[in-house]
Design a protein around this motif. Structure first.
Motif: not given
Length: 204
Positions: A73-87
């Motif tokens: 991500x950048x600035x105030x927008x960040x993400x991770x490679x894990x979601x509901x499929x990974x609990x």
């Protein structure tokens, strides 16, 4: 001349008294703010514990602590490679080697959106160890600092900053160390600059 000297002495005395009075009022205000912050943290920790108990009663998984493997991500927008499929769910705590990175705010199947410690709108109740001094971690000015720490506190560069515990975060998650100390313009509080233990843009 004697009358003028007396008048000058009186004016200087009034100025000194005004400065002393204003400084004292500022310190009283700071102590009151610190007490309110402590009470708020206690109340939020009670709510967090009650929430965990309710999740157990409903048969839900306890709120998670996800060890981040890839952040983008950048600035105030960040993400991770894990979601509901990974609990990974909203409210889950994101760490890197046990150090606070952020908190999940939205979850998709394979990715989640975070608010991180560099988010300018996120203020985190913290303690400075080993003193146990309470304050408020903030990145609102574009750099990391701890607010509301009285100058009477004997701080040192290198001391560790950890979470104090609230409805979002449990206590004692490391955030950073004191990198720089200055006295604020009010003369009663420290300007505590923090060196985060993780660099958000270096996690991969």
């Amino acid at each position: 001349q004697l009358a003028q000297a007396i008048n000058n002495w009186f004016v200087k005395t009034q100025s000194v008294w005004t400065i002393y009075k204003e400084g004292g009022s500022r310190l009283v205000y700071l102590e009151k703010q610190n007490l309110q912050l402590r009470q708020q943290i206690v109340n939020q920790e009670v709510l967090r514990q009650e929430n965990e108990q309710l999740r157990q009663q409903l048969g839900l998984e306890p709120s998670g602590n996800y060890q981040v493997k890839h952040l983008y991500g950048f600035d105030q927008n960040w993400f991770i490679n894990g979601g509901t499929n990974h609990n990974v769910l909203p409210g889950d705590i994101i760490t890197a080697d046990g150090i606070l990175v952020g908190l999940v705010t939205e979850s998709g199947g394979r990715a989640s959106r975070l608010k991180t410690i560099v988010d300018q709108d996120w203020q985190i109740p913290v303690k400075i160890q080993p003193l146990g001094v309470w304050g408020l971690f903030s990145n609102a000015k574009g750099y990391s600092e701890v607010l509301y720490v009285s100058k009477t506190t004997e701080l040192q560069v290198g001391q560790t900053v950890v979470t104090a515990g609230d409805e979002d975060l449990p206590p004692n998650i490391a955030i950073g160390t004191i990198g720089q100390l200055e006295v604020n313009n009010d003369g009663t509080t420290w300007r505590v600059i923090i060196d985060p233990l993780v660099k958000i843009n270096e996690i991969n």
